[in-house]
Design an enzyme around this catalytic site. Structure first.
Site: not given
Length: 350
Positions: A158, A200
């Site tokens: 992440h 991301c």
């Protein structure tokens, strides 16, 4: 008198700065002479918890591919923050699948994890890259690269704008990553690097790079999310991310003698299937990616000459300088030498 001393000090300072600049300019030239001699892979999953199953599947998918293409475990550093294969929620213990049809068990029978669980930290990752491991660190946990090493660095987890989370408790920034790579360059720890980042806003992690010979690809641009591919109903969570899914699909069709190029690999996930925009940075890379074989980073092909004939050493002509054999030696008939089997299976035969 004082002015003369000041002038002399200024001259010495200028000479020192000039010599330092000359040394720094000579490093790339020396590196350019060093050829590509070996391949290494650093594969990192930074996420814990069951709902991040896909990140473990991501990193094990790349691990499976580079190992199949010839990079040995001794030259692969695998960092996995959570052990999904042994998670009590896993309905199929000791397996990790990257497809709902269960075509490939990426955990396999011989996965060699070097950094597991809470060993996957920013400190250990940076120490690994820069070669600053504490005394007593096993060889299997060290990146023993040199100026001839091509290094694949794969990161998944992440992330956000300029950072990648580790264990949901700390993060490495893009600047820290760039400085670690610069240390690698100054210490002659790589020839070329391929950074592959699936998270991301992944492109933000390569924006700060300033060292030469780096090719980078990211699953999403700044401001974009990287999306998952599909759910396995038996597990109840997403099991692989989109970018890595299509990268693996490409790599599964690559063989050790393949002529496929890095340029082809950089285009494996167009926006119509990735949904996010894949980012590529090649201004620091000195070669045209379309002329670089994909096995320059994902494989390790060794030239080997095979022979099935035995070697009759007694048939070698005798030279004048050779010592004459004794009568007993001459009575022994000529024998062909054969290599022993790697594993003595005969001891188990009944």
């Amino acid at each position: 008198m004082a002015n003369r001393i000041i002038n002399m000090l200024l001259i010495l300072l200028l000479l020192l700065v000039s010599s330092i600049s000359t040394i720094r300019r000579s490093v790339p030239e020396n590196f350019a002479r060093a050829g590509h001699t070996n391949n290494w892979a650093v594969l990192v999953d930074t996420s814990r918890f069951w709902f991040n199953y896909r990140h473990v599947a991501n990193v094990l998918s790349i691990y499976r591919s580079v190992k199949r293409l010839g990079i040995p475990d001794s030259q692969i550093i695998l960092m996995v923050a959570d052990d999904m294969a042994c998670n009590p929620r896993n309905p199929r213990p000791a397996t990790v699948f990257n497809n709902a049809n269960q075509h490939i068990n990426v955990y396999g029978d011989d996965v060699e994890v070097d950094y597991r669980g809470y060993e996957v930290t920013v400190e250990n990752f940076v120490r690994l890259l820069t070669g600053r491991s504490p005394p007593g660190t096993p060889r299997s946990k060290q990146l023993l690269t040199d100026e001839g090493s091509n290094v694949l660095v794969y990161l998944t987890g992440h992330g956000g704008d300029g950072f990648l989370k580790f264990q949901d408790s700390e993060e490495v920034t893009s600047q820290e990553l760039a400085d670690a790579v610069e240390q690698m360059w100054q210490k002659r720890r790589y020839h070329e690097i391929f950074f592959m980042i699936d998270t991301c806003q992944a492109a933000s992690l390569y924006e700060k790079f300033y060292s030469p010979n780096i090719l980078s690809v990211a699953s999403s641009l700044v401001g974009e999310d990287s999306l998952s591919h599909h759910v396995d109903p038996a597990i109840g969570v997403y099991i692989i991310d989109r970018y890595t899914y299509y990268a693996l699909d490409f790599l599964e069709r690559v063989e050790p003698d393949s002529t496929k190029t890095m340029g082809e690999f950089l285009a494996v996930c167009p926006k119509r299937v990735c949904i996010s925009t894949v980012g590529v940075r090649k201004d620091l890379f000195s070669r045209d990616p379309h002329k670089v074989l994909i096995t320059d980073f994902f494989g390790s092909l060794r030239p080997v000459e095979l022979t099935v004939s035995g070697l009759n050493v007694t048939a070698i002509p005798r030279t004048q300088n050779r010592t004459r054999r004794s009568q007993k030696e001459r009575e022994v008939p000529d024998r062909k030498l054969q290599y022993a089997k790697q594993f003595p299976t005969f001891i188990f035969e009944s």
